[in-house]
Write a protein that holds these residues in place. Structure first.
Motif, PDB file in Angstrom:
ATOM      1  N   ASP A 190     -43.645 -35.242   3.254  1.00 55.49           N
ATOM      2  CA  ASP A 190     -43.322 -34.756   1.915  1.00 55.49           C
ATOM      3  C   ASP A 190     -41.987 -34.022   1.837  1.00 55.49           C
ATOM      4  O   ASP A 190     -41.481 -33.772   0.753  1.00 55.49           O
ATOM      5  N   ARG A 191     -41.378 -33.720   2.965  1.00 54.96           N
ATOM      6  CA  ARG A 191     -40.043 -33.111   2.993  1.00 54.96           C
ATOM      7  C   ARG A 191     -38.954 -34.152   3.214  1.00 54.96           C
ATOM      8  O   ARG A 191     -37.783 -33.827   3.293  1.00 54.96           O
ATOM      9  N   GLY A 192     -39.345 -35.432   3.390  1.00 59.33           N
ATOM     10  CA  GLY A 192     -38.384 -36.491   3.604  1.00 59.33           C
ATOM     11  C   GLY A 192     -38.058 -36.755   5.060  1.00 59.33           C
ATOM     12  O   GLY A 192     -37.206 -37.588   5.362  1.00 59.33           O
ATOM     13  N   LYS A 193     -38.718 -36.069   5.990  1.00 57.90           N
ATOM     14  CA  LYS A 193     -38.468 -36.288   7.416  1.00 57.90           C
ATOM     15  C   LYS A 193     -39.128 -37.594   7.845  1.00 57.90           C
ATOM     16  O   LYS A 193     -40.285 -37.866   7.513  1.00 57.90           O
ATOM     17  N   ALA A 194     -38.386 -38.414   8.578  1.00 57.25           N
ATOM     18  CA  ALA A 194     -38.889 -39.703   9.049  1.00 57.25           C
ATOM     19  C   ALA A 194     -39.716 -39.523  10.313  1.00 57.25           C
ATOM     20  O   ALA A 194     -39.375 -38.709  11.173  1.00 57.25           O
ATOM     21  N   TRP A 195     -40.792 -40.293  10.393  1.00 56.76           N
ATOM     22  CA  TRP A 195     -41.676 -40.249  11.557  1.00 56.76           C
ATOM     23  C   TRP A 195     -41.995 -41.657  12.014  1.00 56.76           C
ATOM     24  O   TRP A 195     -42.268 -42.534  11.194  1.00 56.76           O
ATOM     25  N   CYS A 196     -41.987 -41.865  13.318  1.00 57.92           N
ATOM     26  CA  CYS A 196     -42.516 -43.089  13.915  1.00 57.92           C
ATOM     27  C   CYS A 196     -43.980 -42.794  14.205  1.00 57.92           C
ATOM     28  O   CYS A 196     -44.290 -41.943  15.031  1.00 57.92           O
ATOM     29  N   THR A 197     -44.879 -43.499  13.533  1.00 61.76           N
ATOM     30  CA  THR A 197     -46.301 -43.199  13.697  1.00 61.76           C
ATOM     31  C   THR A 197     -46.874 -43.768  14.992  1.00 61.76           C
ATOM     32  O   THR A 197     -48.008 -43.458  15.343  1.00 61.76           O
ATOM     33  N   VAL A 198     -46.099 -44.586  15.719  1.00 62.01           N
ATOM     34  CA  VAL A 198     -46.548 -45.123  17.012  1.00 62.01           C
ATOM     35  C   VAL A 198     -45.625 -44.629  18.132  1.00 62.01           C
ATOM     36  O   VAL A 198     -45.444 -45.301  19.142  1.00 62.01           O
ATOM     37  N   HIS A 199     -45.071 -43.444  17.958  1.00 59.98           N
ATOM     38  CA  HIS A 199     -44.054 -42.933  18.873  1.00 59.98           C
ATOM     39  C   HIS A 199     -44.485 -42.974  20.343  1.00 59.98           C
ATOM     40  O   HIS A 199     -43.695 -43.353  21.213  1.00 59.98           O
ATOM     41  N   LEU A 200     -45.715 -42.624  20.635  1.00 62.39           N
ATOM     42  CA  LEU A 200     -46.167 -42.564  22.031  1.00 62.39           C
ATOM     43  C   LEU A 200     -46.228 -43.946  22.689  1.00 62.39           C
ATOM     44  O   LEU A 200     -46.071 -44.058  23.913  1.00 62.39           O
ATOM     45  N   THR A 201     -46.456 -44.996  21.911  1.00 62.98           N
ATOM     46  CA  THR A 201     -46.575 -46.357  22.465  1.00 62.98           C
ATOM     47  C   THR A 201     -45.523 -47.297  21.879  1.00 62.98           C
ATOM     48  O   THR A 201     -45.659 -48.512  21.995  1.00 62.98           O
ATOM     49  N   ARG A 202     -44.469 -46.771  21.299  1.00 59.06           N
ATOM     50  CA  ARG A 202     -43.455 -47.589  20.619  1.00 59.06           C
ATOM     51  C   ARG A 202     -42.856 -48.630  21.560  1.00 59.06           C
ATOM     52  O   ARG A 202     -42.784 -48.425  22.775  1.00 59.06           O
ATOM     53  N   PRO A 203     -42.396 -49.738  20.991  1.00 58.44           N
ATOM     54  CA  PRO A 203     -41.790 -50.797  21.812  1.00 58.44           C
ATOM     55  C   PRO A 203     -40.540 -50.304  22.546  1.00 58.44           C
ATOM     56  O   PRO A 203     -39.872 -49.360  22.109  1.00 58.44           O
ATOM     57  N   ASP A 204     -40.219 -50.986  23.636  1.00 61.82           N
ATOM     58  CA  ASP A 204     -39.053 -50.609  24.445  1.00 61.82           C
ATOM     59  C   ASP A 204     -37.763 -50.621  23.639  1.00 61.82           C
ATOM     60  O   ASP A 204     -36.902 -49.763  23.842  1.00 61.82           O
ATOM     61  N   ILE A 205     -37.611 -51.588  22.728  1.00 60.74           N
ATOM     62  CA  ILE A 205     -36.373 -51.646  21.951  1.00 60.74           C
ATOM     63  C   ILE A 205     -36.198 -50.381  21.119  1.00 60.74           C
ATOM     64  O   ILE A 205     -35.094 -49.913  20.912  1.00 60.74           O
ATOM     65  N   CYS A 206     -37.302 -49.795  20.661  1.00 62.26           N
ATOM     66  CA  CYS A 206     -37.224 -48.538  19.913  1.00 62.26           C
ATOM     67  C   CYS A 206     -36.826 -47.393  20.833  1.00 62.26           C
ATOM     68  O   CYS A 206     -36.072 -46.509  20.439  1.00 62.26           O
ATOM     69  N   ARG A 207     -37.320 -47.420  22.046  1.00 64.38           N
ATOM     70  CA  ARG A 207     -36.945 -46.382  23.012  1.00 64.38           C
ATOM     71  C   ARG A 207     -35.452 -46.493  23.341  1.00 64.38           C
ATOM     72  O   ARG A 207     -34.764 -45.491  23.492  1.00 64.38           O
ATOM     73  N   ASP A 208     -34.951 -47.723  23.428  1.00 67.87           N
ATOM     74  CA  ASP A 208     -33.547 -47.942  23.756  1.00 67.87           C
ATOM     75  C   ASP A 208     -32.612 -47.625  22.599  1.00 67.87           C
ATOM     76  O   ASP A 208     -31.528 -47.095  22.793  1.00 67.87           O
ATOM     77  N   TYR A 209     -32.999 -47.974  21.398  1.00 65.24           N
ATOM     78  CA  TYR A 209     -32.104 -47.897  20.254  1.00 65.24           C
ATOM     79  C   TYR A 209     -32.390 -46.752  19.312  1.00 65.24           C
ATOM     80  O   TYR A 209     -31.700 -46.585  18.331  1.00 65.24           O
ATOM     81  N   CYS A 210     -33.406 -45.968  19.586  1.00 59.91           N
ATOM     82  CA  CYS A 210     -33.807 -44.914  18.674  1.00 59.91           C
ATOM     83  C   CYS A 210     -34.317 -45.585  17.398  1.00 59.91           C
ATOM     84  O   CYS A 210     -34.330 -46.799  17.290  1.00 59.91           O
ATOM     85  N   CYS A 211     -34.774 -44.817  16.481  1.00 62.90           N
ATOM     86  CA  CYS A 211     -35.247 -45.384  15.211  1.00 62.90           C
ATOM     87  C   CYS A 211     -34.031 -45.713  14.361  1.00 62.90           C
ATOM     88  O   CYS A 211     -33.269 -44.831  14.003  1.00 62.90           O
ATOM     89  N   TRP A 212     -33.858 -46.971  14.069  1.00 60.51           N
ATOM     90  CA  TRP A 212     -32.731 -47.353  13.227  1.00 60.51           C
ATOM     91  C   TRP A 212     -33.228 -48.205  12.072  1.00 60.51           C
ATOM     92  O   TRP A 212     -34.187 -48.933  12.201  1.00 60.51           O
ATOM     93  N   ARG A 213     -32.555 -48.019  10.940  1.00 59.35           N
ATOM     94  CA  ARG A 213     -32.840 -48.839   9.765  1.00 59.35           C
ATOM     95  C   ARG A 213     -31.949 -50.061   9.755  1.00 59.35           C
ATOM     96  O   ARG A 213     -32.356 -51.123   9.335  1.00 59.35           O
ATOM     97  N   LEU A 214     -30.703 -49.856  10.178  1.00 57.64           N
ATOM     98  CA  LEU A 214     -29.733 -50.938  10.232  1.00 57.64           C
ATOM     99  C   LEU A 214     -29.102 -50.942  11.621  1.00 57.64           C
ATOM    100  O   LEU A 214     -28.665 -49.903  12.105  1.00 57.64           O
ATOM    101  N   LEU A 215     -29.061 -52.090  12.215  1.00 61.73           N
ATOM    102  CA  LEU A 215     -28.415 -52.264  13.510  1.00 61.73           C
ATOM    103  C   LEU A 215     -27.117 -53.011  13.268  1.00 61.73           C
ATOM    104  O   LEU A 215     -27.112 -54.056  12.607  1.00 61.73           O
ATOM    105  N   ILE A 216     -26.017 -52.493  13.783  1.00 62.24           N
ATOM    106  CA  ILE A 216     -24.698 -53.082  13.571  1.00 62.24           C
ATOM    107  C   ILE A 216     -24.236 -53.703  14.880  1.00 62.24           C
ATOM    108  O   ILE A 216     -24.180 -53.031  15.910  1.00 62.24           O
ATOM    109  N   LEU A 217     -23.915 -54.996  14.811  1.00 65.91           N
ATOM    110  CA  LEU A 217     -23.493 -55.751  15.990  1.00 65.91           C
ATOM    111  C   LEU A 217     -22.074 -56.245  15.790  1.00 65.91           C
ATOM    112  O   LEU A 217     -21.655 -56.542  14.665  1.00 65.91           O
TER     113      LEU A 217
END
Length: 145
Positions: free
Chosen positions: A59-86
């Motif tokens: 409710d304060r606008g803070k983003a949360w990964c609700t599967v943080h403890l088991t998140r995929p490796d790509i999320c661990r490598d890239y952090c939480c991103w909305r847009l990936l720039i290549l």
């Protein structure tokens, strides 16, 4: 439809199998027990139909990964991103985290960002994304959501 992670199976008890369109990885994830209520409330994603199915905002606008403890490796490598720039060769050179946090991995993209930033002031989220993506693509970058 989510453009990065897609739930391919709901195994019950807040456990899911996800497919990552970018990496091709398949991973079982589980919603963190302390985030069940946050996961159940999908209202914070109404304007983000292509967001990760496990991203939520409190409710304060803070983003949360609700599967943080088991998140995929790509999320661990890239952090939480909305847009990936290549770059034109498909290598990561930057990303947009959370709502509008721009992270550049090199000076060329950092300089472009400094030129783009003033044109984004006052835009709503959809316009902001479209303007940024169009400008990046016109400059030779690829953008993944």
């Amino acid at each position: 439809m989510q453009l990065v992670h897609c739930i391919t199976e709901d195994r019950g008890d807040y456990t899911f199998v996800v497919y990552n369109y970018y990496s091709g990885d398949v991973k079982e994830v589980r919603v963190d027990p302390d985030k069940y209520a946050l996961y159940e409330d999908r209202s914070s994603l109404e304007n983000l139909p292509e967001a990760c199915p496990f991203l939520r905002f409190d409710d304060r606008g803070k983003a949360w990964c609700t599967v943080h403890l088991t998140r995929p490796d790509i999320c661990r490598d890239y952090c939480c991103w909305r847009l990936l720039i290549l770059d034109s060769g498909g290598r990561r050179v930057g990303r947009v985290l959370y709502q509008r946090t721009f992270m550049a991995d090199n000076d060329a993209l950092r300089n472009l960002w400094e030129r783009i930033k003033p044109t984004l002031t006052g835009l709503d989220d959809r316009e902001w994304d479209k303007t940024l993506i169009d400008t990046l693509m016109a400059s030779g970058y690829q953008v993944r959501r």
